[in-house]
Design a protein around this motif. Structure first.
Motif, mmCIF file in Angstrom:
data_model
loop_
_atom_site.group_PDB
_atom_site.id
_atom_site.type_symbol
_atom_site.label_atom_id
_atom_site.label_comp_id
_atom_site.label_asym_id
_atom_site.label_seq_id
_atom_site.Cartn_x
_atom_site.Cartn_y
_atom_site.Cartn_z
ATOM 1 N N UNK B 118 0.833 -1.211 0.000
ATOM 2 C CA UNK B 118 0.000 0.000 0.000
ATOM 3 C C UNK B 118 0.870 1.265 0.000
ATOM 4 N N UNK B 125 3.216 6.367 -6.982
ATOM 5 C CA UNK B 125 2.233 7.243 -7.627
ATOM 6 C C UNK B 125 2.258 8.668 -7.028
ATOM 7 N N UNK B 126 3.343 8.981 -6.343
ATOM 8 C CA UNK B 126 3.600 10.321 -5.790
ATOM 9 C C UNK B 126 2.611 10.745 -4.701
ATOM 10 N N UNK B 127 1.854 9.788 -4.164
ATOM 11 C CA UNK B 127 0.898 10.179 -3.117
ATOM 12 C C UNK B 127 1.619 10.558 -1.828
ATOM 13 N N UNK B 129 4.565 12.018 -1.767
ATOM 14 C CA UNK B 129 5.011 13.395 -2.049
ATOM 15 C C UNK B 129 3.848 14.364 -1.847
ATOM 16 N N UNK B 130 2.654 13.919 -2.232
ATOM 17 C CA UNK B 130 1.475 14.786 -2.068
ATOM 18 C C UNK B 130 1.207 15.051 -0.593
ATOM 19 N N UNK B 131 1.375 14.025 0.250
ATOM 20 C CA UNK B 131 1.184 14.224 1.696
ATOM 21 C C UNK B 131 2.138 15.314 2.189
ATOM 22 N N UNK B 132 3.389 15.244 1.720
ATOM 23 C CA UNK B 132 4.376 16.255 2.120
ATOM 24 C C UNK B 132 4.024 17.620 1.524
ATOM 25 N N UNK B 133 3.652 17.602 0.230
ATOM 26 C CA UNK B 133 3.348 18.872 -0.445
ATOM 27 C C UNK B 133 2.141 19.561 0.187
ATOM 28 N N UNK B 134 1.268 18.779 0.824
ATOM 29 C CA UNK B 134 0.097 19.385 1.472
ATOM 30 C C UNK B 134 0.406 19.785 2.916
ATOM 31 N N UNK B 135 1.698 19.784 3.243
ATOM 32 C CA UNK B 135 2.117 20.325 4.537
ATOM 33 C C UNK B 135 1.950 19.381 5.708
ATOM 34 N N UNK B 136 2.036 18.072 5.452
ATOM 35 C CA UNK B 136 1.929 17.114 6.556
ATOM 36 C C UNK B 136 3.072 16.105 6.469
ATOM 37 N N UNK B 137 3.305 15.416 7.581
ATOM 38 C CA UNK B 137 4.412 14.456 7.632
ATOM 39 C C UNK B 137 3.908 13.064 7.258
ATOM 40 N N UNK B 140 4.015 10.686 10.211
ATOM 41 C CA UNK B 140 2.924 10.900 11.167
ATOM 42 C C UNK B 140 1.597 10.356 10.634
ATOM 43 N N UNK B 141 1.354 10.584 9.359
ATOM 44 C CA UNK B 141 0.051 10.217 8.778
ATOM 45 C C UNK B 141 -0.029 8.719 8.466
#
Lengths: 242, 260
Positions: B118, B125-127, B129-137, B140-141
């Motif tokens: 998963x 699929x860069x998801x 990177x998207x978590x990081x780009x949206x300002x979250x760790x 942590x997530x």
């Protein structure tokens, strides 16, 4: 014009491969800057470096006159709420539905109630002409719709800058037109943008200025009109390849 | 000879680097675990997926292991007149060794591979990177809820599996060897000590960390598209199984030294 983002002497390599030798440019408030270059010239790497997803080897990045390239990952989280990133393949969370995808930044960075978040998401979807798909999974959407959902997620926190990575790649002409209209719509709201693309007609349609990356540095900077009338060998070479 | 030495030193260097990276990854997990924000909703969701989702198969495996062990030990010990020792042998070996090991190996296969696939798919699929780009760790997530859910769920599953095995053993002892249920229960209760349950619990907690940290780490470092996702799953199951089996010996030794 006031500079909102500035890159000075950026250098980046992957092992032996030098991608950026010395990249410097500025983005002005409210403008859309096109980042052109052949494949492998590091356009996406440059965009990723601007928000710290990729770390440059050296150089300086300033956002609103504050240096951001030396910030820690935690400190960068705040910057990333002001500089949003639209991914080439959208990078929507495929296990979450469209509402959850777009609401994610609001849940993370605001203290809005669920009702307010629902309103904001509905408004963002309306803005990208995608109303009524909140409960669908990204896999249920077409490529163009996914792109628009990704754009809705990018604008949900009212960013100052949007970085678009190949926003028109893989889309049919109608969807390219739609995406260009949306980029222009966001510009009209005062959002500055950097758009990395191969799509020259789309870049001409939405960009105020264009820069061309070649051999690890900025080889051309000018307005769209200057680009079209340029006899610069770099521009000519680039146009020949495209 | 020189080639062989180079090969070995390269392997050793890679493994040391891996250990270092896993250590840093675990420290990052602890850092995110002990600071805000904490995603209770995601933790709850993971406990449902990891724990409740694995409950039935864990109980079945524990139960069947108890049946088989009692059958084998019963017939083996009958020859020497030692069938009365079956409850003690079965309950101790199940609680101390077999239940934690089987449950952990099962979780490594079911959950470890799932987590790495998963997160690996999210990575390619860069998801992430998207978590990081949206300002979250992403740690942590994605990591904190999974590892914490495994630390909570796996020990409970292990202990439950052990008790199911003891129940299965009781059924076989009664039906095959005519052992009175009261005698079986009495023998089991007089054999099992709190430290046996604690040991089982502690081992499972350790194995939960091993499985999920390996799985998350490998997911974060997945490359080469869908083939990389498949390779990551295999890597996690193989590595975590080996670590579980080898470390079990040392954990058992430590527990025996401390409590026996």
């Amino acid at each position: 014009m006031k500079t909102i983002l500035e890159v000075k002497n950026m250098r980046k390599s992957f092992g032996e491969k030098l991608v950026h030798r010395d990249v410097s440019f500025a983005l002005y408030e409210g403008e859309t800057l096109g980042l052109l270059g052949n494949s492998g010239t590091g356009k996406s790497v440059l965009l990723r470096s601007l928000i710290g997803i990729e770390n440059a080897d050296s150089g300086e990045i300033y956002f609103k006159n504050n240096r951001i390239d030396q910030l820690s990952e935690e400190q960068l989280f705040k910057v990333r709420t002001k500089i949003s990133y639209s991914f080439q393949y959208n990078a929507l969370f495929d296990s979450d539905n469209v509402f959850e995808n777009i609401a994610y930044p609001l849940f993370e960075h605001t203290k809005l109630s669920e009702e307010e978040i629902l309103q904001k998401v509905t408004q963002a979807l309306k803005e990208v002409n995608l109303s009524g798909v909140e409960s669908l999974l990204p896999s249920d959407l077409s490529g163009g719709m996914q792109k628009r959902a990704g754009l809705a997620r990018s604008i949900i926190l009212n960013p100052d800058i949007i970085l678009y990575d190949e926003p028109t790649a893989g889309l049919d002409p109608i969807n390219v037109e739609n995406v260009c209209d949306l980029i222009n719509k966001f510009r009209a709201k005062g959002i500055s943008s950097i758009l990395c693309t191969h799509d020259i007609p789309a870049a001409k349609k939405v960009c105020d200025r264009l820069i061309i990356l070649d051999e690890g540095k900025v080889a051309f900077t000018g307005t769209v009109a200057e680009f079209e009338s340029s006899n610069d060998p770099v521009v000519q070479k680039f146009l020949m390849n495209h | 000879m020189k080639f062989f030495v180079n090969f070995l030193s390269k392997k050793m260097e890679n493994n040391l680097q891996l250990i270092g990276e896993l250590y840093c990854f675990f420290i990052e997990y602890l850092k995110c675990l002990t600071t805000r924000p904490f995603y209770w909703g995601r933790l709850y969701q993971q406990i449902i997926e990891l724990g409740i989702g694995s409950l039935s198969i864990t109980l079945v495996i524990g139960f069947v292991t108890g049946l088989v062990m009692t059958l084998q030990f019963g017939y083996g010990l009958t020859k020497f007149g030692g069938v009365l020792y079956v409850p003690a042998i079965v309950s101790l070996s199940l609680l101390r060794e077999l239940a934690p090991i089987f449950t952990s190996l099962l979780i490594a296969g079911r959950i470890g591979s799932g987590i790495s696939a998963e997160i690996g798919a999210m990575n390619v699929t860069q998801q992430i990177d998207a978590v990081r780009a949206l300002g979250t760790s992403p740690v942590r997530v994605l990591v904190v809820p999974r590892v914490t859910a495994a630390i909570i769920s796996l020990p409970l599953l292990g202990v439950l599996s052990g008790f199911m095995g003891i129940i299965g053993g009781g059924i076989i002892a009664y039906t095959e060897f005519n052992m009175p249920i009261g005698f079986y229960v009495n023998k089991v209760l007089s054999t099992i000590r709190f430290v046996d349950v604690f040991g089982s619990y502690f081992k499972c907690m350790f194995f939960a960390v091993v499985i999920t940290i390996l799985a998350c780490y490998r997911g974060f470092n997945t490359k080469d598209g869908t083939r990389g996702v498949g390779n990551a799953s295999t890597w996690v199951v193989v590595r975590s199984s080996i670590i579980i089996l080898v470390s079990d010996f040392f954990l058992s030794k430590i527990l025996i030294l401390l409590f026996d």
